[in-house]
Scaffold this active site. Structure first.
Site, PDB file in Angstrom:
ATOM      1  N   CYS A   1      12.464  73.935  29.920  1.00 17.62           N
ATOM      2  CA  CYS A   1      13.088  72.947  29.036  1.00 17.62           C
ATOM      3  C   CYS A   1      12.042  72.075  28.324  1.00 17.62           C
ATOM      4  O   CYS A   1      11.280  72.585  27.530  1.00 17.62           O
ATOM      5  CB  CYS A   1      14.119  72.118  29.804  1.00 17.62           C
ATOM      6  N   GLU A  37      17.313  77.253  37.095  1.00 24.30           N
ATOM      7  CA  GLU A  37      17.793  76.682  38.366  1.00 24.30           C
ATOM      8  C   GLU A  37      19.261  76.292  38.297  1.00 24.30           C
ATOM      9  O   GLU A  37      19.860  75.938  39.310  1.00 24.30           O
ATOM     10  CB  GLU A  37      16.911  75.496  38.776  1.00 24.30           C
ATOM     11  N   HIS A  70      17.803  76.394  31.680  1.00 26.88           N
ATOM     12  CA  HIS A  70      17.524  75.975  33.058  1.00 26.88           C
ATOM     13  C   HIS A  70      17.843  77.116  34.026  1.00 26.88           C
ATOM     14  O   HIS A  70      19.005  77.270  34.400  1.00 26.88           O
ATOM     15  CB  HIS A  70      18.355  74.741  33.408  1.00 26.88           C
TER      16      HIS A  70
END
Lengths: 257, 217
Positions: B83, B197, B195
């Site tokens: 990001c 994650e 992202h």
């Protein structure tokens, strides 16, 4: 090839336990938010919203632990709302693993708080919850006002102007709940949703009133919603997340299937 | 042990990426740190970032993270930028006026819709930030894409996007009003705008690939 509309199940929690009951037949502990969040994530939920209705300070520490536990096991975005009043509250929740926080009453009592929060943590993690109720009467042009305290306390603030103001202060997303529709299962207030969605540049999550899958479709196609939030239709097993996504996709809405 | 250093420069939530990495194996040890020695002695490095670029760059420079990242990349150590971490690698960003970035990858960071409104091909207005799950078209056969279907959806949340100057570094592309860089790759450096994650199965697979990656492509 386009951004998908999102389905967001919402968990209401008190002292670390899911309230308003979740009735999955095969779930071990229907009150455990971690297990429920994992279940929704596995089923394809696009995000999870965790709404903390705990009043006491001790209870809130439990909430932080719950958020940590969810964030350790569920790898989709997590929004935490309820009782976010200070920058420290936000930091605590983000450190616990929340991706976004939803600010409600504190935004009304102190709008500058939203500005400070967005400057400090970035707009991407600041959701402002807008609870609106229709105040125009039959025959008048539609008008909605912001209410606090679960829809009991009027503020005199015009909902559309308020939403625009919150975005100009740095809100990255609006969680819009129609207090007239909340709990009714007759569908979103589409006129309200469309009016707010047209008025702001940021995504709008429609909430309040979902009773069936067509309501979700209407929220997107007629209400201009970027995401739809629902609790009971999923909690009570009336519909599953994959069923909802397929239903929406079949009606031409881009979904993550 | 597979030692992963997650660079901490005080900008937000590092819990999620650490937990996601830890969930992928008992031999994964994640350290959240700004200590140059710890970072450079790790097997691999995650360079995350959230928030506004001006504040991020100020902290990156104050803590000497710029030199650490450059050194790690030069040494061929696997580095995953996420990001704002990806945006920080570019020459400069339009955000907060004009912010000079690290210049490790050539290109710039621009706002969706510029100062106006963003539209899709049908003339429909698009919301900014670009928030949610969008398709990523794989532009290369990079090891980090292994086991991930082309055009899989990943979770994005950003108002600014990367426009690379060197298109040979484009590893993934996404469309939001126009095409933009979802992933860039250069030697042992892989940078993603989304992202991983927070991108469930596909994201975890990318992180799993990163944990197994030797930095060659």
């Amino acid at each position: 090839m386009a951004l998908a509309k999102r389905i967001i199940p919402c968990l209401d929690c008190d002292k670390g336990r899911v309230v308003k009951g979740v009735k999955f037949l095969d779930i071990r502990d229907a009150g455990d938010p971690v297990e429920i969040a994992r279940r929704y994530s596995d089923a394809g939920a696009d995000e999870i919203t965790f709404l903390d209705i705990t009043a006491s300070h001790e209870g809130r520490e439990t909430t932080v632990k719950t958020v940590e536990a969810i964030a350790s096991q569920v790898f989709i975005p997590l929004t935490v709302g309820g009782g976010i009043r200070t920058l420290e509250d936000i930091r605590t929740m983000l450190n616990a693993g929340a991706d976004k926080v939803s600010i409600n009453t504190a935004a009304v009592t102190n709008p500058e708080f939203v500005r400070q929060a967005a400057e400090k943590f970035g707009s991407q993690c600041i959701v402002v919850a807008v609870d609106a109720k229709k105040v125009s009467t039959e025959g008048e042009a539609d008008r909605w006002e912001i209410f606090t305290h679960g829809g009991r306390k009027p503020t005199g603030l015009d909902a559309i102007e308020w939403a625009k103001k919150m975005v100009s202060y740095g809100a990255g997303e609006i969680l819009l709940t129609s207090m007239d529709r909340d709990g009714t299962k007759i569908g979103f207030d589409l006129a309200l949703n469309r009016a707010i969605s047209n008025a702001v540049d940021v995504p709008v999550i429609a909430s309040g009133g979902v009773g069936n899958l067509q309501h979700l479709v209407d929220g997107v196609l007629h209400g201009g919603a970027d995401a739809v939030l629902a609790a009971s239709i999923f909690h009570f097993g009336e519909y599953s997340i994959p069923e909802a996504k397929q239903y929406m996709a079949d009606r031409g809405i881009t979904m993550r299937l | 042990m597979n030692n992963v250093a997650v660079i901490d420069y005080g900008m937000g939530n590092l819990h999620s990426v650490s937990k996601a990495l830890e969930s992928l194996g008992n031999d994964v040890r994640v350290t959240i740190t700004s200590d140059a020695d710890v970072i450079l002695s790790a097997d691999r490095i995650v360079f995350p970032g959230v928030g506004a670029i001006r504040d991020c760059m100020a902290e990156i420079r104050r803590l000497g993270v710029d030199a650490i990242v450059s050194e790690a990349v030069a040494a061929g150590k696997p580095v995953l930028a996420i990001c704002v971490g990806m945006q920080a690698l570019m020459d400069f960003s339009e955000e907060n006026g004009h912010v000079e970035c690290l210049g490790i990858l050539p290109g710039e960071v621009k706002r969706f819709g510029g100062s106006g409104v963003l539209f899709d091909a049908e003339g429909e207005r698009l919301k900014v930030p670009h928030m949610g799950w969008n398709n990523v078209r794989q532009m290369t056969g990079h090891p980090l894409w292994q086991g991930i279907d082309d055009n899989s959806r990943f979770y994005f949340v950003h108002s600014y996007f990367v426009e690379p100057a060197d298109h040979s570094q484009l590893a993934g592309e996404t469309e939001y009003g126009h095409r933009f860089a979802a992933a860039l790759s250069k030697n042992s450096l892989f940078a993603v705008q989304f992202h991983p994650e927070k991108s469930q199965h596909c994201g975890l697979q990318l992180l799993r690939n990163f944990l197994a990656w030797d930095g060659q492509c």
